[in-house]
Design an enzyme around this catalytic site. Sequence first.
Site, short mmCIF file in Angstrom:
data_model
loop_
_atom_site.label_atom_id
_atom_site.label_comp_id
_atom_site.label_asym_id
_atom_site.label_seq_id
_atom_site.Cartn_x
_atom_site.Cartn_y
_atom_site.Cartn_z
N ASP A 15 3.17 4.05 -2.77
CA ASP A 15 3.01 4.83 -1.55
C ASP A 15 1.71 4.35 -0.88
O ASP A 15 1.71 3.35 -0.16
CB ASP A 15 2.97 6.30 -1.96
CG ASP A 15 3.33 7.26 -0.84
OD1 ASP A 15 2.81 7.04 0.26
OD2 ASP A 15 4.10 8.19 -1.06
N GLU A 25 7.01 0.25 -11.61
CA GLU A 25 6.79 1.49 -10.88
C GLU A 25 8.06 1.90 -10.14
O GLU A 25 8.88 1.04 -9.78
CB GLU A 25 5.66 1.32 -9.86
CG GLU A 25 4.29 1.77 -10.35
CD GLU A 25 4.14 3.29 -10.43
OE1 GLU A 25 5.14 4.02 -10.54
OE2 GLU A 25 2.98 3.74 -10.39
N ASP A 26 8.19 3.18 -9.88
CA ASP A 26 9.27 3.65 -9.02
C ASP A 26 8.91 3.44 -7.55
O ASP A 26 9.72 2.98 -6.76
CB ASP A 26 9.62 5.12 -9.31
CG ASP A 26 8.39 6.02 -9.32
OD1 ASP A 26 7.27 5.52 -9.53
OD2 ASP A 26 8.54 7.23 -9.12
N ARG A 32 14.42 14.59 -10.05
CA ARG A 32 14.23 13.28 -10.69
C ARG A 32 15.55 12.70 -11.19
O ARG A 32 15.70 11.49 -11.30
CB ARG A 32 13.27 13.40 -11.89
CG ARG A 32 11.82 13.67 -11.52
CD ARG A 32 10.94 13.40 -12.74
NE ARG A 32 9.64 14.03 -12.66
CZ ARG A 32 8.56 13.47 -12.12
NH1 ARG A 32 8.63 12.28 -11.58
NH2 ARG A 32 7.40 14.10 -12.12
N PHE A 76 9.66 11.46 3.00
CA PHE A 76 9.58 12.11 1.69
C PHE A 76 10.86 11.82 0.92
O PHE A 76 11.92 12.33 1.25
CB PHE A 76 9.40 13.61 1.89
CG PHE A 76 8.81 14.27 0.68
CD1 PHE A 76 7.51 14.75 0.71
CD2 PHE A 76 9.53 14.37 -0.50
CE1 PHE A 76 6.95 15.32 -0.43
CE2 PHE A 76 8.97 14.93 -1.63
CZ PHE A 76 7.68 15.42 -1.59
#
Length: 188
Positions: free
Chosen positions: A111, A107-108, A173, A160
Amino acid sequence: MYRAVNEIDMGAELEKVLITKAEIDAKLLELAAEIDRDYAGKDLLIVGVLKGAVMVMADLARALSSRVTMDWMAVSSYGAGTKSSGVVRILKDLDTDIAGRDVLIVEDIIDSGLTLSWLISNLGSRGPASLEVCTLLRKPEAAKVEIDVKYTGFDIPNEFVVGYGLDYAEKYRNLPFVGTLAPHVYGG
Ligand code: PRP
């Protein structure tokens, strides 16, 4: 050689660079060495979660010295706005039957953890020999569920972030670094 988007190109849209490309590269080398060691002699399948994990998958896979196979899932979270709801729909499933396989989800970012929690239970029900998680970024302050993550790149504040696979409205991205967006961009 290529010339990537840099901080100067980003101008006022960028608040700050949180993690540089060099820091990401160094961390992925460390994680790859751990993964090589832990899965020595095994036939590892790494699973990238589209779209955010594309950059991590590409760079992590090339930092590994063991041969692995790669597969992809695309999932989408039902619910309002940009917040994860935990109710997940599969947009693209794996091509691979993972029964009896050693699987590492890549995963990046984690959260709230809701997407991954759902994914672990979904993939876990398919009978893999082992199922672990590798994430480049994790936001401990945003966690709504506890997830056992074997390989974590960086714990970051609950801000963010964009870049290196992470988007805001599908933009940013392709930044080679992870940065925080200026609040005026997302109306914050
Ligand atoms: C991001 C990220 C994780 C998820 C994490 O994906 O890649 O999959 O959100 O959030 P959570 O821990 O709160 O569930 P996103 O749904 O934005 O899709 P994308 O990868 O296509 O950008």
